[in-house]
Motif scaffolding. Structure first.
Motif, PDB file in Angstrom:
ATOM      1  N   PRO A 537       0.557  -0.696  -0.101  1.00 24.31           N
ATOM      2  CA  PRO A 537      -0.400   0.261  -0.407  1.00 24.31           C
ATOM      3  C   PRO A 537       0.468   1.559  -0.343  1.00 24.31           C
ATOM      4  N   THR A 538       2.017   1.279   1.046  1.00 24.36           N
ATOM      5  CA  THR A 538       3.319   2.605   0.945  1.00 24.36           C
ATOM      6  C   THR A 538       3.443   2.712  -0.465  1.00 24.36           C
ATOM      7  N   VAL A 539       3.949   1.922  -0.865  1.00 25.28           N
ATOM      8  CA  VAL A 539       4.391   1.691  -2.600  1.00 25.28           C
ATOM      9  C   VAL A 539       3.582   2.385  -3.615  1.00 25.28           C
ATOM     10  N   ALA A 540       2.690   1.478  -3.133  1.00 29.54           N
ATOM     11  CA  ALA A 540       1.121   2.133  -3.981  1.00 29.54           C
ATOM     12  C   ALA A 540       0.720   3.036  -4.227  1.00 29.54           C
ATOM     13  N   ARG A 541       0.548   3.726  -2.517  1.00 34.40           N
ATOM     14  CA  ARG A 541       0.416   5.177  -2.525  1.00 34.40           C
ATOM     15  C   ARG A 541       1.081   6.501  -3.084  1.00 34.40           C
ATOM     16  N   MET A 542       2.687   6.184  -2.712  1.00 38.72           N
ATOM     17  CA  MET A 542       3.876   7.168  -3.358  1.00 38.72           C
ATOM     18  C   MET A 542       3.695   6.772  -4.772  1.00 38.72           C
ATOM     19  N   SER A 543       3.383   6.199  -5.537  1.00 35.64           N
ATOM     20  CA  SER A 543       4.358   5.175  -6.489  1.00 35.64           C
ATOM     21  C   SER A 543       3.134   6.361  -7.861  1.00 35.64           C
ATOM     22  N   LYS A 544       2.019   6.603  -6.803  1.00 36.60           N
ATOM     23  CA  LYS A 544       0.225   7.954  -7.354  1.00 36.60           C
ATOM     24  C   LYS A 544       0.573   9.012  -7.385  1.00 36.60           C
ATOM     25  N   SER A 545       1.498   9.401  -6.590  1.00 36.54           N
ATOM     26  CA  SER A 545       1.429  10.808  -5.388  1.00 36.54           C
ATOM     27  C   SER A 545       2.099  12.019  -6.476  1.00 36.54           C
ATOM     28  N   GLY A 546       2.903  11.683  -7.868  1.00 35.93           N
ATOM     29  CA  GLY A 546       3.450  12.893  -8.635  1.00 35.93           C
ATOM     30  C   GLY A 546       4.549  13.192  -8.069  1.00 35.93           C
ATOM     31  N   LYS A 547       4.927  13.250  -6.941  1.00 32.41           N
ATOM     32  CA  LYS A 547       6.055  14.466  -6.277  1.00 32.41           C
ATOM     33  C   LYS A 547       6.896  13.427  -6.052  1.00 32.41           C
ATOM     34  N   PRO A 548       8.165  13.139  -6.488  1.00 32.57           N
ATOM     35  CA  PRO A 548       8.703  12.706  -5.426  1.00 32.57           C
ATOM     36  C   PRO A 548       9.795  12.008  -3.690  1.00 32.57           C
ATOM     37  N   GLY A 549       9.896  11.439  -3.782  1.00 33.12           N
ATOM     38  CA  GLY A 549       9.217  10.723  -2.889  1.00 33.12           C
ATOM     39  C   GLY A 549      10.126   9.646  -1.972  1.00 33.12           C
ATOM     40  N   LEU A 550      10.619   9.406  -0.951  1.00 35.35           N
ATOM     41  CA  LEU A 550      11.414   7.738  -0.890  1.00 35.35           C
ATOM     42  C   LEU A 550      10.852   7.372   0.114  1.00 35.35           C
ATOM     43  N   ILE A 551      11.702   5.278   0.616  1.00 37.71           N
ATOM     44  CA  ILE A 551      10.833   4.957   0.994  1.00 37.71           C
ATOM     45  C   ILE A 551      11.916   4.209   1.831  1.00 37.71           C
ATOM     46  N   ASN A 552      11.828   4.225   3.485  1.00 41.02           N
ATOM     47  CA  ASN A 552      12.990   3.640   4.306  1.00 41.02           C
ATOM     48  C   ASN A 552      12.583   2.117   4.414  1.00 41.02           C
ATOM     49  N   LEU A 553      12.864   1.479   3.847  1.00 47.48           N
ATOM     50  CA  LEU A 553      12.930  -0.057   3.699  1.00 47.48           C
ATOM     51  C   LEU A 553      13.792  -0.773   4.528  1.00 47.48           C
ATOM     52  N   ILE A 554      13.119  -0.759   5.893  1.00 49.48           N
ATOM     53  CA  ILE A 554      13.896  -1.446   6.910  1.00 49.48           C
ATOM     54  C   ILE A 554      14.477  -3.375   6.797  1.00 49.48           C
ATOM     55  N   VAL A 555      15.609  -4.100   6.113  1.00 45.14           N
ATOM     56  CA  VAL A 555      15.274  -5.067   5.699  1.00 45.14           C
ATOM     57  C   VAL A 555      16.287  -5.565   6.600  1.00 45.14           C
ATOM     58  N   SER A 556      16.647  -7.187   6.487  1.00 45.12           N
ATOM     59  CA  SER A 556      17.910  -7.838   7.690  1.00 45.12           C
ATOM     60  C   SER A 556      19.009  -7.857   6.525  1.00 45.12           C
ATOM     61  N   THR A 557      19.972  -8.358   7.295  1.00 47.37           N
ATOM     62  CA  THR A 557      21.659  -8.247   6.549  1.00 47.37           C
ATOM     63  C   THR A 557      21.193 -10.062   5.801  1.00 47.37           C
ATOM     64  N   LYS A 558      20.577 -10.503   6.555  1.00 41.84           N
ATOM     65  CA  LYS A 558      21.140 -11.627   5.994  1.00 41.84           C
ATOM     66  C   LYS A 558      19.187 -12.772   5.183  1.00 41.84           C
ATOM     67  N   PRO A 559      19.225 -13.474   4.410  1.00 44.47           N
ATOM     68  CA  PRO A 559      20.794 -14.635   3.320  1.00 44.47           C
ATOM     69  C   PRO A 559      21.611 -13.919   3.206  1.00 44.47           C
ATOM     70  N   THR A 560      22.532 -13.895   2.405  1.00 46.33           N
ATOM     71  CA  THR A 560      23.644 -13.242   2.047  1.00 46.33           C
ATOM     72  C   THR A 560      22.576 -13.634   0.505  1.00 46.33           C
ATOM     73  N   THR A 561      22.910 -13.111  -0.537  1.00 43.22           N
ATOM     74  CA  THR A 561      22.653 -13.134  -2.040  1.00 43.22           C
ATOM     75  C   THR A 561      23.351 -14.251  -2.764  1.00 43.22           C
ATOM     76  N   PRO A 562      23.130 -15.530  -3.103  1.00 50.78           N
ATOM     77  CA  PRO A 562      23.574 -16.287  -4.186  1.00 50.78           C
ATOM     78  C   PRO A 562      25.467 -15.249  -4.923  1.00 50.78           C
ATOM     79  N   ALA A 563      25.008 -14.097  -5.592  1.00 53.92           N
ATOM     80  CA  ALA A 563      25.859 -14.130  -6.180  1.00 53.92           C
ATOM     81  C   ALA A 563      26.697 -13.254  -5.807  1.00 53.92           C
ATOM     82  N   THR A 564      26.511 -13.180  -3.988  1.00 50.00           N
ATOM     83  CA  THR A 564      27.971 -12.507  -3.512  1.00 50.00           C
ATOM     84  C   THR A 564      28.785 -13.981  -2.829  1.00 50.00           C
ATOM     85  N   MET A 565      27.705 -15.048  -2.371  1.00 49.40           N
ATOM     86  CA  MET A 565      28.081 -16.148  -2.471  1.00 49.40           C
ATOM     87  C   MET A 565      29.501 -16.869  -3.514  1.00 49.40           C
TER      88      MET A 565
END
Length: 601
Positions: A537-565
């Motif tokens: 809902p946050t992405v959908a709403r800010m995508s339609k605002s017509g104004k530049p926006g930023l989402i601070n999306l808090i994620v985990s450090t794990k798992p490690t990506t396959p590319a890094t491995m």
């Protein structure tokens, strides 16, 4: 007499800066990105009066990157300006990236008056032409105001012809402020039409068709040079019944829902090690190297596979892998010429292969079973990115920056069904490019949402450009996957030193940094998201605002990506030295199970 004629301004003197601006306008330049400097005022005034839109950034590197992003999306030469020495030095990172990634940009800089050479003049220490020459396709200093159109036209054609790349012209301030003698102006190739592109050799096409017809599991891998070949490439893929994958520098022109769109070429690594790898690979304006698995064979098989390559640069063919069929050609003309021989094409449709490529692209992967929230209480990075992509408007332009954050974005971007998706870091692995790329893309195509994907590491390079986004009212949504560390760095160290060292130096970032508040301070929308159900809902709403926006999306450090491995390349083999992010190398001595070295106990 050329059809380009200078327009003499009323009420003031006609300067070299006017002549420069009017020449660029005649060559098709509509917008220029840059940062003000007094050396450039004669040009800036001329550009404004002749109708060139000026987009001023907060840093010169971003100005050059914006010109590059504009070029990639529009297909035109991107134009930028940086002031003498200090601005020029700040812009060198952008020039280096554009040169490595073959982006056609025209960079304007200035310098002190010619008479002040070697006097320790203001902003005059470095010889800018000497410094820029190794990282530009053409570089020159104009010393005669009447020669401006000739030199500019030559540089412009150089940037956008054959192997494309950045050019830089140094216009000393006295040249820009000097009135030219109109009767002595040298026009050169200002009004000369573009040269015809190179077409493929018919004998090479016959050899290619013969090899292609034998293939049971063919693939096409496209690169940045495939931009603009939407119809031609789609028809070629359908005629040859060949799935199309793309180097992550630039997404495939094949429509998102087409049965033959395979997604990013990195997905081919899933077939490695078995009998289901491709047996025919056509590199379609795509270069070999780390973006396509280096020489590992994981993406481009190193045995039991015919490798063909089409590129305008003959020296690129076979540069790091043994190419059996090399064709020097414009890719659009290649498609046209090959399709003219379609009566000779008899590639058997392999339903299983087409399904495997398509199914592989659409699979959510084993990460679904790991849960939306990790043990540290933060969101699963893959599933969070997947949710973001599925909430975006279809046909958006997605710019991918960052290390592990960029990898998660690249793994999930197909779910967004983007018009264009590209990894902004390029061959240099240059973090922070996404800010400029997004700016240039938004100016080039204001009809679409531009999505500026980052990790909290890459976000810090040029976050001040949020001010530029807001000042120009650009439709850009920045998303920062924030795990408070340099993700690829810490996970790389974990792989290298697990059980050997507890130290994880130089990888921490601040948990106290409120990126959403920073965005609000720059007059953009800003929100923090910590719960999975709030992502869509946050992405959908800010995508339609017509104004530049930023989402601070808090994620985990794990798992490690396959590319890094894969890039770290950890192994228990005692006879190799692990070289993170490159191929491992043999030890200079043999170490057997009894710990004997070079024949000695």
């Amino acid at each position: 007499m050329p059809d380009f004629q200078p327009q003499i301004p009323s009420g003031r003197e006609f300067h070299g800066g006017d002549l420069l601006a009017q020449t660029l306008k005649h060559l098709g330049v509509e917008v220029a990105f840059g940062l003000h400097g007094g050396h450039l005022d004669a040009f800036l005034l001329g550009a404004d009066e002749i109708g060139i839109k000026l987009v001023d950034t907060r840093h010169e590197t971003v100005a050059i990157q914006a010109a590059e992003g504009y070029a990639k999306v529009s297909g035109k030469v991107g134009c930028c300006f940086v002031t003498a020495n200090s601005g020029f030095a700040n812009g060198l990172a952008g020039l280096a990236t554009a040169f490595a990634d073959r982006s056609p940009i025209f960079c304007i800089t200035s310098s002190p008056p010619l008479q002040d050479a070697e006097t320790n003049a203001l902003q005059g220490f470095h010889d800018q032409v000497v410094v820029a020459k190794p990282i530009t396709k053409f570089c020159h200093r104009v010393t005669n105001v009447e020669e401006i159109p000739r030199i500019v036209a030559y540089a412009f054609r150089s940037a956008n012809s054959g192997i494309k790349g950045p050019v830089l012209i140094d216009f000393p301030i006295d040249v820009l402020f000097t009135p030219p003698q109109v009767s002595r102006i040298s026009y050169g190739a200002v009004s000369v039409p573009p040269a015809y592109a190179a077409a493929p050799d018919p004998a090479a096409l016959d050899a290619l068709i013969k090899a292609w017809n034998k293939a049971k599991r063919p693939v096409i891998i496209t690169g940045t040079g495939a931009r603009g070949t939407d119809k031609e490439l789609t028809k070629l893929a359908e005629t040859t019944r060949t799935p199309v994958f793309y180097s992550n520098k630039f997404s495939s022109p094949i429509p998102p829902n087409h049965e033959l769109r395979g997604g990013a070429a990195t997905r081919l690594a899933a077939f490695a090690g078995g009998n289901s790898q491709p047996d025919f690979v056509l590199l379609f304006a795509a270069r070999t190297g780390f973006l396509l698995g280096d020489r590992s064979g994981a993406i481009i098989p190193n045995k039991n596979c015919t490798l063909a390559q089409v590129d305008l640069d003959g020296s690129e063919i076979g540069k790091s892998l043994p190419v059996e069929i090399g064709i020097v050609s414009d890719v659009g003309l290649f498609c046209d010429a090959l399709l003219e021989k379609k009566s000779n094409i008899s590639v058997a449709r392999n339903e299983d292969w087409i399904r495997d490529c398509k199914d592989h692209k659409g699979t959510l992967s084993a990460y679904v079973d790991q849960g939306k929230v990790m043990s540290d209480g933060q969101l699963h990075p893959y599933l969070a990115h997947d949710a973001v992509m599925r909430a975006l408007p279809k046909d958006s332009i997605v710019m991918i920056d960052g290390g592990e954050a960029g990898q998660w974005s690249g793994m999930t971007v197909e779910a967004a069904e983007p018009k264009v998706a590209m990894v902004a870091t390029g061959y240099l692995g240059h973090l922070g490019n996404g800010w400029g790329y997004s700016l240039g893309a938004a100016v080039a195509d204001p009809s679409r949402l531009v999505v500026n994907m980052h990790g909290d590491g890459s976000a810090g390079f040029h976050i001040q450009e949020l001010d530029t986004f807001a000042r120009f009212g650009l439709n850009i949504l920045t998303i920062i996957a924030n795990n408070y560390v340099w993700g690829m760095s810490v996970n790389g160290q974990d792989l290298l030193y697990e059980g050997k060292s507890k130290s994880r130096p130089a990888i921490q970032l601040s948990k106290q940094c409120k990126y959403e508040i920073v965005a609000q301070g720059f007059n953009c929308d800003g929100e923090i998201v910590t719960e999975y159900d709030k992502i869509k809902p946050t992405v959908a709403r800010m995508s339609k605002s017509g104004k530049p926006g930023l989402i601070n999306l808090i994620v985990s450090t794990k798992p490690t990506t396959p590319a890094t491995m894969s890039m770290v390349g950890m192994t228990d083999d005692k006879n190799v030295i692990v070289v993170p992010y490159y191929n491992n190398v043999p030890r200079p001595f043999y170490k057997d199970s009894t710990e004997k070295t070079n024949g000695h106990a």
